[in-house]
Write a protein that holds these residues in place. Structure first.
Motif, mmCIF file in Angstrom:
data_model
loop_
_atom_site.group_PDB
_atom_site.id
_atom_site.type_symbol
_atom_site.label_atom_id
_atom_site.label_comp_id
_atom_site.label_asym_id
_atom_site.label_seq_id
_atom_site.Cartn_x
_atom_site.Cartn_y
_atom_site.Cartn_z
ATOM 1 N N LEU A 8 -26.139 -3.231 32.058
ATOM 2 C CA LEU A 8 -26.030 -4.624 31.634
ATOM 3 C C LEU A 8 -24.993 -5.289 32.530
ATOM 4 O O LEU A 8 -23.824 -5.397 32.192
ATOM 5 N N ASP A 9 -25.467 -5.694 33.698
ATOM 6 C CA ASP A 9 -24.568 -6.323 34.669
ATOM 7 C C ASP A 9 -24.949 -7.789 34.825
ATOM 8 O O ASP A 9 -25.769 -8.323 34.078
ATOM 9 N N LEU A 10 -24.354 -8.450 35.799
ATOM 10 C CA LEU A 10 -24.570 -9.884 35.966
ATOM 11 C C LEU A 10 -26.006 -10.249 36.318
ATOM 12 O O LEU A 10 -26.415 -11.390 36.120
ATOM 13 N N SER A 36 -28.103 1.558 22.745
ATOM 14 C CA SER A 36 -27.966 3.018 22.791
ATOM 15 C C SER A 36 -28.170 3.597 24.187
ATOM 16 O O SER A 36 -27.564 4.602 24.537
ATOM 17 N N ALA A 37 -29.032 2.977 24.988
ATOM 18 C CA ALA A 37 -29.359 3.512 26.309
ATOM 19 C C ALA A 37 -28.666 2.748 27.434
ATOM 20 O O ALA A 37 -29.116 2.761 28.571
ATOM 21 N N VAL A 38 -27.551 2.095 27.135
ATOM 22 C CA VAL A 38 -26.818 1.339 28.147
ATOM 23 C C VAL A 38 -25.809 2.240 28.841
ATOM 24 O O VAL A 38 -25.027 2.923 28.185
ATOM 25 N N GLY A 39 -25.828 2.228 30.165
ATOM 26 C CA GLY A 39 -24.902 3.048 30.935
ATOM 27 C C GLY A 39 -23.731 2.270 31.501
ATOM 28 O O GLY A 39 -22.703 2.834 31.861
ATOM 29 N N PHE A 40 -23.884 0.941 31.586
ATOM 30 C CA PHE A 40 -22.815 0.082 32.100
ATOM 31 C C PHE A 40 -22.902 -1.242 31.369
ATOM 32 O O PHE A 40 -23.989 -1.769 31.129
ATOM 33 N N ALA A 42 -21.100 -5.045 31.599
ATOM 34 C CA ALA A 42 -20.189 -6.010 32.221
ATOM 35 C C ALA A 42 -19.473 -6.815 31.144
ATOM 36 O O ALA A 42 -19.989 -7.014 30.044
ATOM 37 N N ALA A 43 -18.305 -7.305 31.476
ATOM 38 C CA ALA A 43 -17.526 -8.108 30.531
ATOM 39 C C ALA A 43 -18.308 -9.342 30.088
ATOM 40 O O ALA A 43 -18.198 -9.769 28.935
ATOM 41 N N ARG A 44 -19.100 -9.908 30.967
ATOM 42 C CA ARG A 44 -19.905 -11.087 30.611
ATOM 43 C C ARG A 44 -20.851 -10.788 29.451
ATOM 44 O O ARG A 44 -21.140 -11.665 28.641
ATOM 45 N N VAL A 45 -21.326 -9.567 29.356
ATOM 46 C CA VAL A 45 -22.220 -9.182 28.258
ATOM 47 C C VAL A 45 -21.476 -9.256 26.927
ATOM 48 O O VAL A 45 -22.043 -9.665 25.912
ATOM 49 N N LEU A 46 -20.201 -8.895 26.930
ATOM 50 C CA LEU A 46 -19.418 -9.011 25.695
ATOM 51 C C LEU A 46 -19.320 -10.463 25.260
ATOM 52 O O LEU A 46 -19.408 -10.768 24.064
ATOM 53 N N THR A 47 -19.157 -11.365 26.217
ATOM 54 C CA THR A 47 -19.140 -12.794 25.895
ATOM 55 C C THR A 47 -20.470 -13.212 25.272
ATOM 56 O O THR A 47 -20.504 -13.958 24.291
ATOM 57 N N ILE A 48 -21.556 -12.716 25.824
ATOM 58 C CA ILE A 48 -22.882 -13.024 25.281
ATOM 59 C C ILE A 48 -23.002 -12.508 23.854
ATOM 60 O O ILE A 48 -23.490 -13.214 22.962
ATOM 61 N N LEU A 49 -22.550 -11.294 23.610
ATOM 62 C CA LEU A 49 -22.626 -10.730 22.263
ATOM 63 C C LEU A 49 -21.753 -11.503 21.284
ATOM 64 O O LEU A 49 -22.156 -11.762 20.140
ATOM 65 N N ILE A 50 -20.562 -11.900 21.715
ATOM 66 C CA ILE A 50 -19.669 -12.680 20.851
ATOM 67 C C ILE A 50 -20.293 -14.050 20.560
ATOM 68 O O ILE A 50 -20.259 -14.522 19.418
ATOM 69 N N PHE A 63 -26.031 -10.250 12.314
ATOM 70 C CA PHE A 63 -26.175 -9.698 13.658
ATOM 71 C C PHE A 63 -25.337 -8.436 13.793
ATOM 72 O O PHE A 63 -24.173 -8.403 13.375
ATOM 73 N N ALA A 64 -25.938 -7.409 14.366
ATOM 74 C CA ALA A 64 -25.230 -6.155 14.595
ATOM 75 C C ALA A 64 -25.640 -5.572 15.938
ATOM 76 O O ALA A 64 -26.725 -5.849 16.448
ATOM 77 N N VAL A 65 -24.742 -4.767 16.486
ATOM 78 C CA VAL A 65 -25.005 -4.053 17.734
ATOM 79 C C VAL A 65 -25.093 -2.571 17.391
ATOM 80 O O VAL A 65 -24.236 -2.043 16.684
ATOM 81 N N ALA A 66 -26.121 -1.912 17.894
ATOM 82 C CA ALA A 66 -26.299 -0.476 17.681
ATOM 83 C C ALA A 66 -26.074 0.240 19.005
ATOM 84 O O ALA A 66 -26.485 -0.247 20.056
ATOM 85 N N GLY A 67 -25.430 1.390 18.930
ATOM 86 C CA GLY A 67 -25.212 2.197 20.124
ATOM 87 C C GLY A 67 -23.765 2.221 20.545
ATOM 88 O O GLY A 67 -23.290 1.310 21.204
ATOM 89 N N ARG A 68 -23.081 3.241 20.158
ATOM 90 C CA ARG A 68 -21.648 3.331 20.443
ATOM 91 C C ARG A 68 -21.404 4.132 21.724
ATOM 92 O O ARG A 68 -20.663 5.095 21.741
ATOM 93 N N SER A 69 -22.030 3.675 22.808
ATOM 94 C CA SER A 69 -21.834 4.346 24.098
ATOM 95 C C SER A 69 -20.457 3.996 24.641
ATOM 96 O O SER A 69 -19.888 2.950 24.348
ATOM 97 N N ARG A 70 -19.957 4.857 25.479
ATOM 98 C CA ARG A 70 -18.647 4.630 26.109
ATOM 99 C C ARG A 70 -18.661 3.341 26.937
ATOM 100 O O ARG A 70 -17.684 2.599 26.975
ATOM 101 N N ALA A 71 -19.794 3.083 27.581
ATOM 102 C CA ALA A 71 -19.919 1.888 28.425
ATOM 103 C C ALA A 71 -19.696 0.607 27.620
ATOM 104 O O ALA A 71 -19.172 -0.373 28.131
ATOM 105 N N LEU A 72 -20.073 0.623 26.369
ATOM 106 C CA LEU A 72 -19.902 -0.541 25.511
ATOM 107 C C LEU A 72 -18.551 -0.525 24.795
ATOM 108 O O LEU A 72 -17.869 -1.545 24.704
#
Length: 110
Positions: A8-10, A36-40, A42-50, A63-72
């Motif tokens: 999940l990059d720019l 769950s299947a995200v490997g990366f 980007a900070a911009r994605v956090l802005t989108i989620l917020i 609204f909820a986010v599933a997948g507690r990967s390290r990348a997230l």
């Protein structure tokens, strides 16, 4: 449900923004973003989620986010966003949380 995978990059932020907005326009009772299947992430994605949290609140959509990967989780922890984003281990846990969110006196199962 919106499912994201890979990086999940720019290069995908506009598409993710549009997809989440479209799903919210449909006024579902709840919306889950499966990362769950995200490997990366980007900070911009956090802005989108917020922003999606805010838009979902206005639309009265849980609204909820599933997948507690390290990348997230790493950027969420680094920016102290745990209280802003509802991130669950997997889709099942997110669905359970959504069901419990309909009953405010239920315990939080993040």
């Amino acid at each position: 449900m919106v499912t994201a995978s890979g990086e999940l990059d720019l290069t995908v932020t506009d598409q993710l923004t549009a997809l989440l907005a479209e799903e919210l326009r449909r006024q579902p009772p709840a919306l889950i973003c499966d990362t769950s299947a995200v490997g990366f992430c980007a900070a911009r994605v956090l802005t989108i989620l917020i922003n999606t949290v805010a838009d979902a609140t206005v639309a009265r959509v849980t609204f909820a986010v599933a997948g507690r990967s390290r990348a997230l989780l790493r950027p969420i922890a680094a920016l102290d966003l745990e209280q802003v984003l509802s991130v669950h281990r997997n889709v099942t846990d997110a669905l359970n949380w959504v069901a419990l969110a309909a009953h405010p006196n239920s315990p939080d199962t993040r």
